[in-house]
Structures are given as structure tokens and as C-alpha cells.
Design a protein around this motif. Structure first.
Motif, PDB file in Angstrom:
ATOM      1  N   ASN A 238     -55.356  42.351  53.292  1.00  6.59           N
ATOM      2  CA  ASN A 238     -55.000  41.430  52.218  1.00  6.59           C
ATOM      3  C   ASN A 238     -56.152  41.292  51.225  1.00  6.59           C
TER       4      ASN A 238
ATOM      5  N   THR B 105     -46.953  47.239  43.575  1.00  5.46           N
ATOM      6  CA  THR B 105     -46.968  45.983  44.326  1.00  5.46           C
ATOM      7  C   THR B 105     -48.270  45.839  45.106  1.00  5.46           C
TER       8      THR B 105
ATOM      9  N   ILE C 176     -50.171  44.530  48.486  1.00  8.44           N
ATOM     10  CA  ILE C 176     -49.824  44.309  49.891  1.00  8.44           C
ATOM     11  C   ILE C 176     -50.158  42.879  50.331  1.00  8.44           C
ATOM     12  N   ASN C 177     -49.276  42.333  51.144  1.00  4.98           N
ATOM     13  CA  ASN C 177     -49.475  41.010  51.730  1.00  4.98           C
ATOM     14  C   ASN C 177     -49.085  41.098  53.201  1.00  4.98           C
TER      15      ASN C 177
ATOM     16  N   LYS D 264     -48.407  39.563  56.550  1.00  5.73           N
ATOM     17  CA  LYS D 264     -48.045  38.236  57.061  1.00  5.73           C
ATOM     18  C   LYS D 264     -47.821  38.314  58.568  1.00  5.73           C
TER      19      LYS D 264
ATOM     20  N   GLU E 201     -45.811  41.590  59.255  1.00  7.15           N
ATOM     21  CA  GLU E 201     -44.942  42.106  58.207  1.00  7.15           C
ATOM     22  C   GLU E 201     -45.822  42.579  57.054  1.00  7.15           C
ATOM     23  N   TYR E 202     -45.498  43.756  56.513  1.00  8.54           N
ATOM     24  CA  TYR E 202     -46.316  44.347  55.454  1.00  8.54           C
ATOM     25  C   TYR E 202     -45.575  44.240  54.124  1.00  8.54           C
ATOM     26  N   GLU E 203     -45.600  43.072  53.564  1.00  8.59           N
ATOM     27  CA  GLU E 203     -44.908  42.794  52.310  1.00  8.59           C
ATOM     28  C   GLU E 203     -45.617  43.503  51.170  1.00  8.59           C
ATOM     29  N   GLY E 204     -44.851  44.155  50.321  1.00  8.40           N
ATOM     30  CA  GLY E 204     -45.433  44.775  49.135  1.00  8.40           C
ATOM     31  C   GLY E 204     -46.118  46.096  49.369  1.00  8.40           C
TER      32      GLY E 204
ATOM     33  N   ASN F 161     -46.638  49.871  49.407  1.00  5.02           N
ATOM     34  CA  ASN F 161     -45.989  50.994  48.728  1.00  5.02           C
ATOM     35  C   ASN F 161     -46.683  52.302  49.093  1.00  5.02           C
TER      36      ASN F 161
END
Length: 221
Positions: free
Chosen positions: A12, A21, A23-24, A26, A41-44, A46
């Protein structure tokens, strides 16, 4: 035998490419019977998150993806490490530029046709800086012409941007027309002592991907 991880960490707050995007990561917790567990969870995330491999399919006109890359091009291949100190490079538009002359000076022996090369400038030490991409070195057009002439299999380097933002060298079209794979950005290149090493690049198994995050390691024997 020495094993050197040359892929950068993902976390992060790390740098990211403009227009992509961020990465976040969580973490959440739950219960499985009487045990607490955690999931991430690997939000964002790419395809250009961290160290990645680009295939010619990066250009839409090429019908090419990860499924077209045989493992023989990725696992324990001979790779030639060209050490080109960043402080020895000329500066153009505020960034360092690698030319064919720089590459030839770094060659300890003739690089064979179809080989894989890794460019080590020491720039990977800046991985944790937010301007990592903005300040990355790039290639002069004659360097790319040399890669194509040699029919290289893969070119890797410790820069996150191989083109000049302000005055393009026009490199990538001809590079991908030649079917060369790109591996970047890399870290820990200063830890490599040998000129010729074994390289393994392990992309996520997403057959339809044209660009994909990877774990890359060098083996010195």
C-alpha cells in the motif's frame, strides 16, 4: 549457488502509473469453526503493478498474449547482465538515457542472437520513492535497434519507463513488431556479480493477458 529476487515488493502506498489504478491491500478476518483466520483483497491491482512482463500483445494490432509464450522462454534461461551505472549516463529532458554505446561498453563478451539481457544501472534502489516512474532512465532509439538486430528473446531493466515522455524515441512499435518480451522494473541488480546468469520469470497464469505481474529470480552458479 546464489538466488537473487529481482522483482520489487508490492505494498500500500507504492508508486503507480498515471492513469492506472492504485493498489489497496485490504485485510479482513473471519472465523472457521473455533479458529480466527485472515484473508487479503488486492483492490485496484492491475497488470502494471510491481514488476511485470509485457508481451507484443500490449499493442492491440498484435494478436499475442501470455498463452503464446512458451515456458522455455521464461524458465532458467541464459541471461546476460549489462552493468551501466546511472551516474555515467547522459541526461536528456531531466532523465538518464542509455544509448547503444553504453550497451556495447558494458558487454564483456559477444551477446548471441536470441539471447535475454538484463540492464542494471542501480536505479532499482529508488523503488520506494513516489517519483520512481517519473525519474526512471530510458533508451535511445539506437539501443532498441540493437535489440531488434540481435533478435533478443527478452530485455529486462531496473527502470519503470523506457521512453522519453517529452520527445519520444519511437521505440515500442518496432520492439513489439520484433516479438521481444519486456521485463521491468527490476530491483537488487547490484547484488548480481556474474555477467552470465540463469533467469526465471514466473507470471501469474492468466493465458489471455498481454501484460502480467511476475516474480523474477536470477541464479548464479
Amino acid at each position: 549457488m546464489r538466488i537473487i529476487d529481482i522483482s520489487g515488493p508490492i505494498y500500500n502506498g507504492m508508486w503507480y502509473y498515471e492513469g492506472y489504478t492504485k493498489i489497496n491491500i485490504k485485510t479482513r478476518k473471519g472465523m472457521f469453526h473455533d479458529e480466527e483466520y485472515r484473508t487479503d483483497e488486492y483492490e485496484g491491482m492491475n497488470e502494471h503493478t510491481g514488476t511485470y512482463m509485457e508481451t507484443p500483445g500490449m499493442w492491440v494490432r498484435h494478436k499475442f498474449n501470455l498463452n503464446d509464450v512458451p515456458l522455455e522462454r521464461l524458465f532458467m534461461v541464459d541471461a546476460y547482465v549489462l552493468k551501466i551505472p546511472e551516474d555515467s549516463l547522459e541526461k536528456i529532458d531531466g532523465r538518464s538515457r542509455i544509448s547503444l554505446a553504453d550497451i556495447k561498453k558494458a558487454e564483456e563478451e559477444e551477446i548471441p542472437e536470441g539471447a535475454t539481457i538484463l540492464i542494471a544501472t542501480g536505479y532499482g534502489k529508488n523503488w520506494n520513492k513516489q517519483d520512481f516512474i517519473k525519474r526512471s532512465w530510458y533508451f535511445k532509439a539506437d539501443a532498441f535497434d540493437y535489440f531488434i538486430e540481435k533478435k533478443l528473446s527478452m530485455v529486462g531493466g531496473d527502470s519503470g519507463s523506457w521512453e522519453n515522455y517529452k520527445h519520444s524515441e519511437g521505440n515500442f512499435g518496432k520492439f513489439y513488431d520484433a516479438g521481444i518480451l519486456l521485463l521491468a522494473p527490476l530491483v537488487n541488480m547490484d547484488k548480481i556479480k556474474q555477467y552470465k546468469v540463469k533467469l526465471s520469470v514466473l507470471p501469474l497464469n492468466i493465458p489471455s493477458a498481454t501484460v502480467v505481474p511476475v516474480r523474477a529470480v536470477v541464479v548464479e552458479e
